[in-house]
Design a protein around this motif. Sequence first.
Motif, mmCIF file in Angstrom:
data_model
loop_
_atom_site.group_PDB
_atom_site.id
_atom_site.type_symbol
_atom_site.label_atom_id
_atom_site.label_comp_id
_atom_site.label_asym_id
_atom_site.label_seq_id
_atom_site.Cartn_x
_atom_site.Cartn_y
_atom_site.Cartn_z
ATOM 1 N N ALA A 1 0.860 -1.186 0.000
ATOM 2 C CA ALA A 1 0.000 0.000 0.000
ATOM 3 C C ALA A 1 0.892 1.231 0.000
ATOM 4 O O ALA A 1 1.821 1.330 0.809
ATOM 5 N N HIS A 2 0.633 2.162 -0.898
ATOM 6 C CA HIS A 2 1.459 3.364 -1.016
ATOM 7 C C HIS A 2 0.683 4.576 -0.503
ATOM 8 O O HIS A 2 -0.281 5.020 -1.137
ATOM 9 N N PHE A 3 1.111 5.105 0.648
ATOM 10 C CA PHE A 3 0.506 6.337 1.150
ATOM 11 C C PHE A 3 1.346 7.507 0.651
ATOM 12 O O PHE A 3 2.502 7.685 1.057
ATOM 13 N N ILE A 4 0.785 8.293 -0.248
ATOM 14 C CA ILE A 4 1.481 9.412 -0.880
ATOM 15 C C ILE A 4 1.225 10.658 -0.027
ATOM 16 O O ILE A 4 0.089 11.093 0.133
ATOM 17 N N SER A 5 2.306 11.235 0.501
ATOM 18 C CA SER A 5 2.162 12.264 1.537
ATOM 19 C C SER A 5 2.242 13.696 1.027
ATOM 20 O O SER A 5 2.063 14.631 1.809
ATOM 21 N N MET A 6 2.499 13.887 -0.268
ATOM 22 C CA MET A 6 2.551 15.243 -0.829
ATOM 23 C C MET A 6 1.857 15.257 -2.181
ATOM 24 O O MET A 6 1.563 14.207 -2.751
ATOM 25 N N GLY A 7 1.610 16.447 -2.692
ATOM 26 C CA GLY A 7 1.019 16.579 -4.008
ATOM 27 C C GLY A 7 2.050 16.339 -5.096
ATOM 28 O O GLY A 7 3.199 15.969 -4.845
ATOM 29 N N SER A 8 1.637 16.543 -6.334
ATOM 30 C CA SER A 8 2.516 16.325 -7.485
ATOM 31 C C SER A 8 3.670 17.321 -7.469
ATOM 32 O O SER A 8 3.461 18.535 -7.471
ATOM 33 N N LEU A 9 4.902 16.784 -7.462
ATOM 34 C CA LEU A 9 6.095 17.635 -7.413
ATOM 35 C C LEU A 9 7.076 17.364 -8.546
ATOM 36 O O LEU A 9 7.977 18.166 -8.776
ATOM 37 N N SER A 10 6.960 16.217 -9.216
ATOM 38 C CA SER A 10 7.914 15.903 -10.288
ATOM 39 C C SER A 10 7.263 14.985 -11.306
ATOM 40 O O SER A 10 6.354 14.208 -10.986
ATOM 41 N N TRP A 11 7.772 15.061 -12.541
ATOM 42 C CA TRP A 11 7.263 14.188 -13.598
ATOM 43 C C TRP A 11 7.612 12.731 -13.310
ATOM 44 O O TRP A 11 6.828 11.837 -13.634
ATOM 45 N N VAL A 12 8.774 12.493 -12.719
ATOM 46 C CA VAL A 12 9.185 11.126 -12.393
ATOM 47 C C VAL A 12 8.171 10.476 -11.448
ATOM 48 O O VAL A 12 7.741 9.337 -11.653
ATOM 49 N N MET A 13 7.785 11.196 -10.392
ATOM 50 C CA MET A 13 6.825 10.643 -9.445
ATOM 51 C C MET A 13 5.448 10.466 -10.085
ATOM 52 O O MET A 13 4.758 9.461 -9.843
ATOM 53 N N ASP A 14 5.026 11.419 -10.906
ATOM 54 C CA ASP A 14 3.730 11.290 -11.573
ATOM 55 C C ASP A 14 3.674 10.016 -12.408
ATOM 56 O O ASP A 14 2.677 9.280 -12.387
ATOM 57 N N ARG A 15 4.745 9.742 -13.156
ATOM 58 C CA ARG A 15 4.768 8.543 -13.997
ATOM 59 C C ARG A 15 4.779 7.280 -13.146
ATOM 60 O O ARG A 15 4.070 6.307 -13.448
ATOM 61 N N ALA A 16 5.607 7.276 -12.090
ATOM 62 C CA ALA A 16 5.692 6.088 -11.233
ATOM 63 C C ALA A 16 4.353 5.798 -10.555
ATOM 64 O O ALA A 16 3.921 4.638 -10.456
ATOM 65 N N ILE A 17 3.679 6.840 -10.097
ATOM 66 C CA ILE A 17 2.368 6.673 -9.458
ATOM 67 C C ILE A 17 1.347 6.152 -10.458
ATOM 68 O O ILE A 17 0.552 5.240 -10.153
ATOM 69 N N SER A 18 1.371 6.681 -11.680
ATOM 70 C CA SER A 18 0.427 6.234 -12.710
ATOM 71 C C SER A 18 0.652 4.768 -13.061
ATOM 72 O O SER A 18 -0.305 4.009 -13.274
ATOM 73 N N GLN A 19 1.902 4.336 -13.113
ATOM 74 C CA GLN A 19 2.211 2.943 -13.446
ATOM 75 C C GLN A 19 1.721 1.996 -12.352
ATOM 76 O O GLN A 19 1.163 0.929 -12.644
ATOM 77 N N VAL A 20 1.919 2.375 -11.080
ATOM 78 C CA VAL A 20 1.415 1.543 -9.983
ATOM 79 C C VAL A 20 -0.108 1.497 -10.019
ATOM 80 O O VAL A 20 -0.720 0.442 -9.787
ATOM 81 N N HIS A 21 -0.730 2.622 -10.311
ATOM 82 C CA HIS A 21 -2.197 2.661 -10.401
ATOM 83 C C HIS A 21 -2.702 1.666 -11.434
ATOM 84 O O HIS A 21 -3.692 0.958 -11.202
ATOM 85 N N ASP A 22 -2.039 1.594 -12.586
ATOM 86 C CA ASP A 22 -2.494 0.708 -13.660
ATOM 87 C C ASP A 22 -2.252 -0.764 -13.339
ATOM 88 O O ASP A 22 -3.088 -1.619 -13.650
ATOM 89 N N LYS A 23 -1.108 -1.069 -12.693
ATOM 90 C CA LYS A 23 -0.761 -2.471 -12.408
ATOM 91 C C LYS A 23 -1.405 -2.991 -11.129
ATOM 92 O O LYS A 23 -1.750 -4.167 -11.026
ATOM 93 N N PHE A 24 -1.552 -2.090 -10.142
ATOM 94 C CA PHE A 24 -2.058 -2.490 -8.820
ATOM 95 C C PHE A 24 -3.145 -1.521 -8.371
ATOM 96 O O PHE A 24 -2.933 -0.709 -7.467
ATOM 97 N N PRO A 25 -4.307 -1.572 -9.010
ATOM 98 C CA PRO A 25 -5.376 -0.617 -8.665
ATOM 99 C C PRO A 25 -5.795 -0.747 -7.211
ATOM 100 O O PRO A 25 -5.792 -1.836 -6.634
ATOM 101 N N GLY A 26 -6.119 0.410 -6.619
ATOM 102 C CA GLY A 26 -6.589 0.434 -5.246
ATOM 103 C C GLY A 26 -5.503 0.572 -4.208
ATOM 104 O O GLY A 26 -5.801 0.625 -3.009
ATOM 105 N N THR A 27 -4.240 0.644 -4.639
ATOM 106 C CA THR A 27 -3.135 0.664 -3.676
ATOM 107 C C THR A 27 -2.590 2.056 -3.404
ATOM 108 O O THR A 27 -1.619 2.204 -2.661
ATOM 109 N N LEU A 28 -3.200 3.093 -3.978
ATOM 110 C CA LEU A 28 -2.743 4.462 -3.748
ATOM 111 C C LEU A 28 -3.624 5.133 -2.693
ATOM 112 O O LEU A 28 -4.851 5.181 -2.821
ATOM 113 N N GLY A 29 -2.991 5.657 -1.645
ATOM 114 C CA GLY A 29 -3.699 6.398 -0.615
ATOM 115 C C GLY A 29 -3.143 7.799 -0.486
ATOM 116 O O GLY A 29 -1.971 8.049 -0.787
#
Length: 365
Positions: free
Chosen positions: A132-160
């Motif tokens: 489970a990934h608890f994301i503690s800040m808003g969007s700050l970098s393109w690298v993080m945006d892409r990594a978060i999007s990839q986890v969302h697609d492969k493991f739906p429901g795991t972003l908090g």
Amino acid sequence: MARCLKLLLVSTPVGPLGSGLGGGVELTVVNLLTALTQRGHQVAIAAPESSHINSHINSHINGTQLIQIPGTLQPTAQTQGRDTPATMVDNAVLANQWNYAHRVQHSYDLIVNFAYDWLPLYLTSFFDVPIAHFISMGSLSWVMDRAISQVHDKFPGTLGAYTQTQVDTFPPGLTWQLLSSAIDLSQYDYCQTPGPELVWLGRISPEKGLEDAVAAAQRTQTPLKILGKLENPAYWDNIQRTYPNAPMEYLGFVNTQQLQATVRRCQGLLMTPRWVEAFGNVAIEALACGVPVVAYRRGGPAEIIDHGKTGWLVEPDSVDGLVASIQQLATINRYHCRQQAETEYSLPALGQRFENWFETIIENR
């Protein structure tokens, strides 16, 4: 509770727990530990070396296993630009934390990531146990945006995340579990009769906008107490030079007991962020003491403060707005502030929200 879960929490790699370097996520981690152990779960946490949980204050987490992980601390994401590439420091504590998590993963039902970094997101595919990934800040970098999007697609429901305001900064189309935050209300004393002082809490760093609070204190000649980690000495020195006549006092980074003893005697808390705060734990700490909050209408505080009832929301970056709101603090009923904290931000409520999320992730996996 449906069953006892065995949970491994992997803490933020930017500083040891108890150091203040991790900002609000440190408080979230410790309070979640308390909430989960109160609910009967077995919890361990892998945190940077020299971490401490303040067990003399949080008596419910004495049985928690704290694993001290050595290594070099990770730089904070908010000090870097959107185009900053993914980096890994030598002997990184972040890498060491996740090496440890991979070795022991089969001893747990679920691993919970609190690092705002691409690496744990990338490594998710290499684990057998769900993360489970608890994301503690808003969007700050393109690298993080892409990594978060990839986890969302492969493991739906795991972003908090904390708040809707926070997740709105990320690419559209992502599904998030909104979990808010909480504090141990028993550690905060209500005060009905405050003194004349104002208080400002947080890391002393440019994105926190402390200079606006100081400017407002100088214009109103209201004493301002400042508490928090001195993260950027050059920034602090510049504030002191710019506002030499401001009635301010820096009290340093203090523990919860010392913090609430100061905060509860103040007439109001000022929150002046330059960036989109994901939540703003200092707001609910103040409310728990009965202290109304004057905050910029930006980020998490805009979802916490009940405008006109538990504080005032101000046009972002408006010192004039801060001044006007400071002058109206006496109209706020302090009991309503404490009542909001008790109703919306208790540890049992936090534990229930996270437990439901964890159970859904485990069942789906």
